[in-house]
Motif scaffolding. Structure first.
Motif, short mmCIF file in Angstrom:
data_model
loop_
_atom_site.label_atom_id
_atom_site.label_comp_id
_atom_site.label_asym_id
_atom_site.label_seq_id
_atom_site.Cartn_x
_atom_site.Cartn_y
_atom_site.Cartn_z
N ALA A 1 -19.43 -95.72 -53.37
CA ALA A 1 -20.64 -95.51 -54.03
C ALA A 1 -20.89 -96.43 -55.26
O ALA A 1 -21.98 -96.49 -55.59
N SER A 2 -19.81 -97.06 -55.63
CA SER A 2 -19.82 -97.91 -56.96
C SER A 2 -20.14 -99.30 -56.38
O SER A 2 -20.26 -100.39 -57.35
N ALA A 3 -20.27 -99.66 -55.26
CA ALA A 3 -20.43 -100.96 -54.76
C ALA A 3 -22.04 -101.32 -55.30
O ALA A 3 -22.85 -101.13 -54.89
N PRO A 4 -21.93 -102.76 -55.80
CA PRO A 4 -23.26 -103.27 -56.22
C PRO A 4 -24.44 -103.48 -54.88
O PRO A 4 -25.43 -102.91 -55.12
N GLN A 5 -23.66 -103.70 -53.86
CA GLN A 5 -24.66 -104.08 -52.57
C GLN A 5 -25.18 -102.84 -52.08
O GLN A 5 -26.38 -102.66 -51.49
N VAL A 6 -24.49 -101.48 -52.20
CA VAL A 6 -25.12 -100.45 -52.11
C VAL A 6 -26.10 -99.75 -53.11
O VAL A 6 -27.03 -99.37 -52.74
N ARG A 7 -25.71 -99.96 -54.34
CA ARG A 7 -26.78 -99.65 -55.14
C ARG A 7 -28.01 -100.37 -55.00
O ARG A 7 -29.18 -99.80 -55.29
N PRO B 1 -16.67 -104.01 -34.25
CA PRO B 1 -16.44 -105.01 -35.36
C PRO B 1 -15.87 -103.91 -36.78
O PRO B 1 -15.15 -104.44 -37.68
N TYR B 2 -16.13 -102.53 -36.55
CA TYR B 2 -15.83 -101.60 -37.86
C TYR B 2 -14.58 -101.00 -37.63
O TYR B 2 -14.73 -99.70 -37.55
N VAL B 3 -13.41 -101.71 -37.25
CA VAL B 3 -12.08 -101.02 -37.17
C VAL B 3 -11.27 -101.60 -38.37
O VAL B 3 -11.13 -102.81 -38.52
N ALA B 4 -10.60 -100.92 -38.90
CA ALA B 4 -9.82 -101.15 -39.91
C ALA B 4 -8.29 -100.95 -39.55
O ALA B 4 -7.83 -99.79 -38.71
N PRO B 5 -7.15 -101.72 -40.19
CA PRO B 5 -5.84 -101.41 -40.11
C PRO B 5 -5.70 -99.83 -40.44
O PRO B 5 -6.20 -99.53 -41.63
N VAL B 6 -4.62 -99.12 -40.06
CA VAL B 6 -4.20 -97.83 -40.52
C VAL B 6 -3.80 -97.92 -42.10
O VAL B 6 -3.03 -98.82 -42.49
N GLY B 7 -4.58 -96.98 -42.70
CA GLY B 7 -3.93 -97.15 -44.23
C GLY B 7 -4.70 -98.10 -45.14
O GLY B 7 -4.43 -98.06 -46.35
N ASP B 8 -5.53 -98.82 -44.65
CA ASP B 8 -6.30 -99.81 -45.39
C ASP B 8 -7.38 -99.49 -46.12
O ASP B 8 -8.63 -99.56 -45.38
N LEU B 9 -7.26 -99.09 -47.02
CA LEU B 9 -8.63 -98.50 -47.75
C LEU B 9 -9.62 -99.41 -48.03
O LEU B 9 -10.72 -99.48 -47.89
N ASP B 10 -9.11 -100.68 -48.64
CA ASP B 10 -10.05 -101.75 -49.02
C ASP B 10 -10.82 -102.07 -47.50
O ASP B 10 -12.33 -102.31 -47.69
N ALA B 11 -10.24 -102.18 -46.65
CA ALA B 11 -11.13 -102.56 -45.18
C ALA B 11 -12.03 -101.57 -44.82
O ALA B 11 -13.07 -101.75 -44.31
N LEU B 12 -11.39 -100.35 -45.02
CA LEU B 12 -12.49 -99.34 -44.44
C LEU B 12 -13.65 -99.29 -45.43
O LEU B 12 -14.99 -98.96 -44.81
N ALA B 13 -13.45 -99.37 -46.72
CA ALA B 13 -14.38 -99.41 -47.67
C ALA B 13 -15.37 -100.47 -47.23
O ALA B 13 -16.65 -100.38 -47.57
N GLY B 14 -15.00 -101.67 -47.15
CA GLY B 14 -15.60 -102.90 -46.54
C GLY B 14 -16.69 -102.74 -45.64
O GLY B 14 -17.76 -103.01 -45.56
N HIS B 15 -16.06 -102.01 -44.49
CA HIS B 15 -17.07 -101.48 -43.22
C HIS B 15 -18.06 -100.54 -43.79
O HIS B 15 -19.12 -100.83 -43.19
N LEU B 16 -17.72 -99.63 -44.56
CA LEU B 16 -18.91 -98.70 -44.83
C LEU B 16 -19.99 -99.32 -45.72
O LEU B 16 -21.02 -99.11 -45.54
N ARG B 17 -19.40 -100.24 -46.59
CA ARG B 17 -20.36 -101.04 -47.44
C ARG B 17 -21.37 -101.89 -46.52
O ARG B 17 -22.51 -101.98 -46.74
N SER B 18 -20.66 -102.61 -45.59
CA SER B 18 -21.51 -103.63 -44.52
C SER B 18 -22.62 -102.55 -43.75
O SER B 18 -23.66 -103.02 -43.53
N LEU B 19 -22.07 -101.38 -43.44
CA LEU B 19 -23.18 -100.58 -42.69
C LEU B 19 -24.22 -100.08 -43.70
O LEU B 19 -25.28 -99.99 -43.12
#
Length: 400
Positions: free
Chosen positions: A246-252, A346-364
Motif C-alpha cells: 500500500a505504501s509503494a510509490p508505483q502503486v500510489r 513468474p509470481y512465485v516467492a521463496p518461503v518466508g520472503d516478505l520482500d519478494a512477495l510484496a514485489g510480486h504484488l506491486r508488479s501486478l
C-alpha cells in the motif's frame, strides 16, 4: 500387520465377476450444503469417478444430500462421540463389506483409517490413504505437547500400515515418502481437482456488480487471501505485506488503493482482528470470517489477485480455485505450489520472503487490468487441462 496387509494383490478388483468395474469406497470427512472446507470439491470428483468405478461414499460428518451424482451407495457414518463414532465406523465397514466393497480411499480420516486397520483381519480390505504437506512446520511459539506427539505417532503408524500412501503433486511424492518412512513402491501419485464450471471468471458487468455488493471501490486493488488462519499458511505475513504494498510509490502513482480481504477462520484470527483494527491501516484490511465454499467463486473472480504466503503446503486447492476463476496468484514455493502454477510462472516467492512477495504484488498492481485478465486466463486454461475432475478420476481409477 503391514506385511499381512500387503499380501493382497493390488490389481485384484472388488467384484465377483471378471471384467466388471472396480468398486471403491470414498470416505468423505465432512459434507454439508454450507461446507467451508475443501471437501466441497468431492461431489464433482465423485460424479466423474462414477463414470469409471462403482462408487460408495461414506460420509463421516455433516448433512450430506440424499443422493450424490456418480455414487451407487451413499452411507452416513452413525455416532456422535468418539466411542459411538468408532462403533459406527466399524458398522459402516461391515455393511460396505457385505455390499461387496473392500477398497477404500481416505483423506485425513484418522478414526476411519484406524478402524480399517483394526478390522483388516476380518474383511481383508485395501486402504489407499492420501497425505500431502509437511506436519513438522509450526509456529516457533507452538509447544510440542504430549497430545501433538501422540497425534504425530498415530499419523506415522497409519501411514506405514496402509497399502498405499497417495500424494501429489510430483514434488510431494519423494517428500512424503521421507516424512512418513514409506517405501517408494508403496507411494502413488494423484492430483487434486477443481471444477472449472463452478469456479469461473465473471464478465465485466457481473464482476463490477459483485465488487459493488462486496463494498469494493472501482479504484481499489483487491488482494484476496483464502485459507486457514494459522502460522503455517503465512498469516503473520499478511499485515506487513499489506503495509509494504500500500505504501509503494508505483502503486500510489497508479491511483490505486490497496485492500486486503481475508476469507477464513483459525487460531490466528484474534491476531488479524487486532491488526485490522490498527488506525494506521484505515480500514484497508477486511476480515470476512469463514466463507462457504459455494460462495468463494464470486470472491475469487471479483478480486484482482490472490496471495498465498504459506510456509507449508502440499497440493493447495486455493491455487486451483484461483486459477480456475481466472485470477492471478502470488504464492510461495511451499510444497507442490510450483507444480500447480507451472515452473515458468513468474509470481512465485521463496518461503518466508516478505520482500519478494510484496514485489510480486506491486508488479501486478502496476499491470493494466486487461493484462492481468490475460494472465488469469492462462492459469485457468492450465487448471482446466491438468486438474479437471475427469482427469483426476482417471488417475484414481488407474490406482485401482
Amino acid at each position: 500387520m503391514a506385511a499381512v496387509m500387503q499380501g493382497r494383490t493390488h490389481s485384484e478388483p472388488d467384484s465377483a465377476q471378471p471384467g466388471s468395474r472396480p468398486r471403491l469406497v470414498y470416505v468423505v470427512p465432512h459434507l454439508s450444503e454450507d461446507e467451508s472446507e475443501h471437501f466441497a470439491h468431492i461431489p464433482a470428483l465423485l460424479a466423474a469417478l462414477g463414470q469409471r468405478v462403482d462408487v460408495a461414499a461414506a460420509v463421516e460428518r455433516g448433512n450430506p444430500p440424499a443422493q450424490l451424482a456418480g455414487v451407487r451407495l451413499l452411507m452416513r457414518v452413525p455416532g456422535r462421540h468418539r466411542i459411538g463414532r468408532m462403533l459406527g465406523t466399524a458398522l459402516t465397514v461391515h455393511r460396505l463389506s457385505r455390499a461387496g466393497y473392500r477398497t477404500y480411499f481416505l483423506r485425513y480420516s484418522t478414526l476411519f483409517v484406524i478402524v480399517l486397520i483394526l478390522t483388516y483381519p476380518l474383511y481383508r480390505h485395501r486402504i489407499l490413504l492420501w497425505r500431502s504437506g509437511l506436519p513438522d512446520v509450526r509456529s516457533p511459539e507452538q509447544p510440542r505437547t504430549l497430545r501433538l506427539r501422540a497425534h504425530e505417532f498415530v499419523n506415522l503408524l497409519t501411514a506405514r500400515l496402509v497399502h498405499c500412501l497417495v500424494t501429489g503433486p510430483e514434488t510431494m511424492v519423494p517428500l512424503m515418502a521421507g516424512v512418513w518412512g514409506v517405501p517408494s513402491q508403496r507411494m502413488r501419485l494423484l492430483y487434486n481437482d477443481v471444477d472449472a464450471e463452478r469456479f469461473a471468471p465473471l464478465d465485466e458487468a457481473a464482476r463490477d456488480g459483485a465488487r459493488t455488493e462486496l463494498g469494493w471501490d472501482e479504484q481499489e486493488f483487491i488482494v484476496l487471501f483464502v485459507h486457514r488462519l494459522s502460522y503455517r499458511k503465512g498469516v503473520t505475513l499478511l499485515a506487513p505485506l499489506l503495509d509494504a504494498v500500500a505504501s509503494a510509490p508505483q502503486v500510489r502513482d497508479c491511483g490505486l488503493q490497496v485492500r486486503l480481504v481475508v476469507a477464513g477462520d483459525g487460531p490466528d484470527r484474534p491476531r488479524l482482528e487486532r491488526e485490522a483494527a490498527d488506525p494506521a491501516r484505515s480500514g484497508r484490511m477486511q476480515l470476512l470470517g469463514s466463507v462457504p465454499n459455494r460462495d468463494l467463486p464470486r470472491l475469487y473472480a471479483a478480486a484482482d489477485v490472490v496471495v498465498m504466503p504459506s510456509y507449508e503446503e502440499g497440493f493447495p486447492r486455493v491455487l486451483l480455485e484461483a486459477m480456475a476463476s481466472g485470477t492471478p496468484v502470488v504464492t510461495t514455493d511451499a510444497g507442490g505450489s510450483v507444480d500447480v502454477v507451472g515452473a515458468d510462472y513468474p509470481y512465485v516467492a521463496p518461503v518466508g520472503d516478505l520482500d519478494a512477495l510484496a514485489g510480486h504484488l506491486r508488479s501486478l498492481a502496476a499491470v493494466p487490468h486487461a493484462d492481468r485478465c490475460e494472465l488469469g486466463l492462462r492459469l485457468r486454461h492450465r487448471a482446466q487441462r491438468e486438474f479437471s475432475p475427469e482427469r483426476v478420476a482417471a488417475m484414481l481409477h488407474a490406482l485401482l
